[in-house]
Design an enzyme around this catalytic site. Structure first.
Site, PDB file in Angstrom:
ATOM      1  CB  THR A 109      -0.942   0.001   1.222  1.00 51.74           C
ATOM      2  OG1 THR A 109      -1.747  -1.176   1.170  1.00 51.74           O
ATOM      3  CG2 THR A 109      -1.824   1.235   1.246  1.00 51.74           C
ATOM      4  CE1 TYR A 110       1.638   4.762   4.377  1.00 52.35           C
ATOM      5  CE2 TYR A 110       2.166   2.804   5.640  1.00 52.35           C
ATOM      6  CZ  TYR A 110       1.571   4.044   5.551  1.00 52.35           C
ATOM      7  OH  TYR A 110       0.914   4.570   6.629  1.00 52.35           O
ATOM      8  CB  THR A 131      14.405   2.522  14.684  1.00 54.37           C
ATOM      9  OG1 THR A 131      14.541   2.749  16.096  1.00 54.37           O
ATOM     10  CG2 THR A 131      14.477   3.857  13.960  1.00 54.37           C
ATOM     11  CD  GLU A 133      15.613   2.470   9.345  1.00 58.27           C
ATOM     12  OE1 GLU A 133      15.292   1.533   8.588  1.00 58.27           O
ATOM     13  OE2 GLU A 133      16.112   2.288  10.466  1.00 58.27           O
TER      14      GLU A 133
END
Length: 184
Positions: A109-110, A131, A133
């Site tokens: 989707t991204y 984390t 990015e």
């Protein structure tokens, strides 16, 4: 190496606290999907972001990183400027077994919107918030939605437990909480 199934992931989350909080079934109604999938786990992004800024015209140096390179935002929707970058973290806290290596892939989707997520492998024995990015590769501002799916983790089981785990060598990102900046 074998890729591990939903059954194995569920059991490790229940008995070893491998993923906390753990969402047993994939959620996808009106949101970017997250939770347990057939051979992976789609993690959510927390509402804590660090967005790159160039206000002071500094240079990004991984050996001497300046936290002023970022603007901190706590928000349900993070807007990443065109051709820019943001750090975030998972909602979930991970504890990786000694015989497992975890790799991360972005959500389609991204990716179909030009937003790429990158995470280095989660090594055997590592634990912490991951984390994340995010790179906005488009010439337009891009939105990231907190508390929704951000990436998929795939769990690979080695042929035996490793001799030296991330915890054994006291890795610098061991036990990280929140968005963690580069360390040397």
């Amino acid at each position: 190496m074998a890729i591990l199934s939903d059954r194995w992931i569920r059991e490790a989350a229940r008995t070893q606290g491998m993923i906390e909080p753990f969402v047993e079934a994939q959620r996808r109604d009106g949101c970017i999907s997250y939770g347990l999938s057939s051979y992976g786990y789609d993690a959510r992004v927390a509402p804590e972001f660090k967005i790159f800024t160039n206000v002071d015209s500094t240079i990004v140096d991984p050996k001497d990183f300046d936290p002023k390179n970022f603007v901190d935002r706590e928000t349900d929707v993070c807007i990443i400027p065109p051709n820019s970058f943001a750090l975030a973290r998972t909602v979930e806290y991970f504890r990786i077994p000694r015989d497992v290596l975890v790799i991360c892939l972005g959500k389609s989707t991204y990716a179909r919107c030009g937003i790429i997520v990158n995470v280095t492998p989660l090594e055997p024995g590592w634990e912490g918030h991951v984390t994340l990015e995010f790179s906005n590769t488009t010439p337009l501002p891009a939105r990231i939605y907190a508390n929704e799916g951000a990436c998929q983790f795939l769990f690979l089981q080695g042929n035996e437990p490793c001799e030296t785990s991330y915890a054994d060598r006291a890795g610098k990102y061991m036990g990280q909480k929140g968005v963690t900046l580069p360390k040397l």
